[in-house]
Design a protein around this motif. Structure first.
Motif, PDB file in Angstrom:
ATOM      1  N   CYS A 132       0.850  -1.190   0.000  1.00  0.00           N
ATOM      2  CA  CYS A 132       0.000   0.000   0.000  1.00  0.00           C
ATOM      3  C   CYS A 132       0.884   1.237   0.000  1.00  0.00           C
ATOM      4  CB  CYS A 132      -0.910  -0.005   1.232  1.00  0.00           C
ATOM      5  SG  CYS A 132      -1.813   1.551   1.427  1.00  0.00           S
ATOM      6  N   CYS A 135      -0.067   3.093   3.699  1.00  0.00           N
ATOM      7  CA  CYS A 135       0.261   2.511   5.011  1.00  0.00           C
ATOM      8  C   CYS A 135       1.345   1.446   4.944  1.00  0.00           C
ATOM      9  CB  CYS A 135      -0.989   1.943   5.675  1.00  0.00           C
ATOM     10  SG  CYS A 135      -1.561   0.398   4.955  1.00  0.00           S
ATOM     11  N   CYS A 154      -6.035  -0.628  -0.866  1.00  0.00           N
ATOM     12  CA  CYS A 154      -5.830  -1.244   0.445  1.00  0.00           C
ATOM     13  C   CYS A 154      -7.154  -1.241   1.211  1.00  0.00           C
ATOM     14  CB  CYS A 154      -4.783  -0.430   1.191  1.00  0.00           C
ATOM     15  SG  CYS A 154      -4.540  -0.895   2.900  1.00  0.00           S
ATOM     16  N   CYS A 157      -6.712   1.117   4.690  1.00  0.00           N
ATOM     17  CA  CYS A 157      -6.668   2.582   4.691  1.00  0.00           C
ATOM     18  C   CYS A 157      -7.192   3.213   3.398  1.00  0.00           C
ATOM     19  CB  CYS A 157      -5.239   3.057   4.954  1.00  0.00           C
ATOM     20  SG  CYS A 157      -4.167   2.941   3.516  1.00  0.00           S
TER      21      CYS A 157
HETATM   22 ZN   LIG Z   1      -3.063   0.917   3.366  1.00  0.00          ZN
END
Ligand SMILES: [Zn+2]
Length: 249
Positions: A132, A135, A154, A157
Motif C-alpha cells: 500500500c 500505510c 488497500c 486505509c
Molecule cells: Zn493501506
C-alpha cells in the motif's frame, strides 16, 4: 551455432565456482514475455495511450493516473502465462551444481525463481510483490491480478496499492544493488545474456567484475563485445541448454 565456442563455454563453466549471470529483456522474450521496449510495444502503447511506456511506468504518472498505469501494467506484466525457457532452466541447474553463484536480472517476471534459481537479484523489482502506497501493508499478486487492470486499493486505509517494481524516477533498491555488486565483484566468470547493456545500471555494475573471462550472448552488438572471450549471436535458450548438456552428469 559454433560448436567450438559451445565447448569452450562448457570448459569455462567447468573451471568456475562463482559464475554470475547478468541478464536482460532478451531472456524473457524467449519465454513469450512481451517487451514494452520493443518497436511493437512502443508503437502500440503510444497509439493506445498517447504516451510512450517510459512515461506510463514513471512514478509521477503512477501517482497522477493510476487507472491508465494499471491498464497498461496488467496487459504487459500480469496477463502473460509465460513459463521458464531453457535459459532459465540451465541457469538454475548451474546454481544447483555449485557453478553459478548468482543471477542478476533486469527482468521483473520472476521466471528465474520459477525455474528454481535461489540467489536472484532483481534490479528492477518484481511483479510478485505489492504494498500500500499509504500505510505500507503488503499484498499478494492475486489481489492485483483479479482486478484485470483495475486499480487495487488497500482495504485497511483505502490507499492505492503499488507494485514493488522500480519505476522510472525511482531509485534502485540499495540492498539489491549491494548484493549484485558483491556477487559480481567476487565472480570468476561473467555470463551476460539478452541485454544490449544500454539500460541503466547494467554497464555500471559490470565494472565491478575483476575476473578475466566474459561470455556474451545477445542477438545484437554490445559495447562489451570486444572485451568478451566468447560472443554468441544465437538464442540464449539454445546456447545455455547445449552448453549445460556438454557438462554431463
Ligand atoms: Zn493501506
Amino acid at each position: 551455432m559454433d560448436t567450438v565456442d559451445i565447448k569452450r563455454f562448457a570448459e569455462l563453466l567447468k573451471g568456475s565456482r562463482r559464475a554470475v549471470f547478468f541478464g536482460g529483456a532478451g531472456v524473457s522474450t524467449e519465454s513469450g514475455v512481451k517487451d514494452y521496449r520493443s518497436e511493437d510495444g512502443l508503437y502500440n502503447t503510444v497509439k493506445q495511450y498517447g504516451v510512450p511506456p517510459e512515461v506510463i511506468l514513471s512514478r509521477s504518472f503512477f501517482e497522477s493516473s493510476p487507472d491508465v498505469f494499471y491498464d497498461f501494467y496488467y496487459k504487459y506484466f500480469l496477463q502473460s502465462s509465460a513459463k521458464p525457457n531453457p535459459a532459465h532452466i540451465a541457469l538454475a541447474e548451474l546454481e544447483k551444481r555449485g557453478i553459478l553463484s548468482a543471477v542478476v536480472t533486469q527482468n521483473i517476471d520472476g521466471l528465474h525463481q520459477a525455474a528454481g534459481s535461489k540467489n536472484v537479484f532483481e534490479l528492477h523489482g518484481t511483479v510478485y510483490k505489492y504494498h500500500c502506497f499509504r500505510c505500507g501493508r503488503e499484498f499478494p499478486i492475486e489481489k492485483v491480478k483479479e482486478l484485470k487492470g483495475g486499480v487495487p486499493r488497500c482495504e485497511v486505509c483505502g490507499g492505492i496499492i503499488k507494485p514493488d517494481v522500480v519505476l522510472y524516477e525511482e531509485p534502485l533498491d540499495e540492498d539489491v544493488i549491494t548484493g549484485a555488486v558483491t556477487a559480481i565483484a567476487s565472480a570468476d566468470l561473467m555470463i551476460i545474456g539478452g541485454t544490449s547493456l544500454a539500460v541503466y545500471p547494467a554497464a555500471g555494475l559490470l565494472r565491478y567484475y575483476r575476473g578475466r573471462e566474459i561470455v556474451l550472448i545477445n542477438r545484437s552488438e554490445t559495447q562489451y563485445d570486444s572485451r568478451a572471450s566468447l560472443v554468441f549471436r544465437d538464442k540464449i535458450g539454445e546456447v545455455m541448454q547445449q552448453t549445460v548438456e556438454l557438462l554431463g552428469d
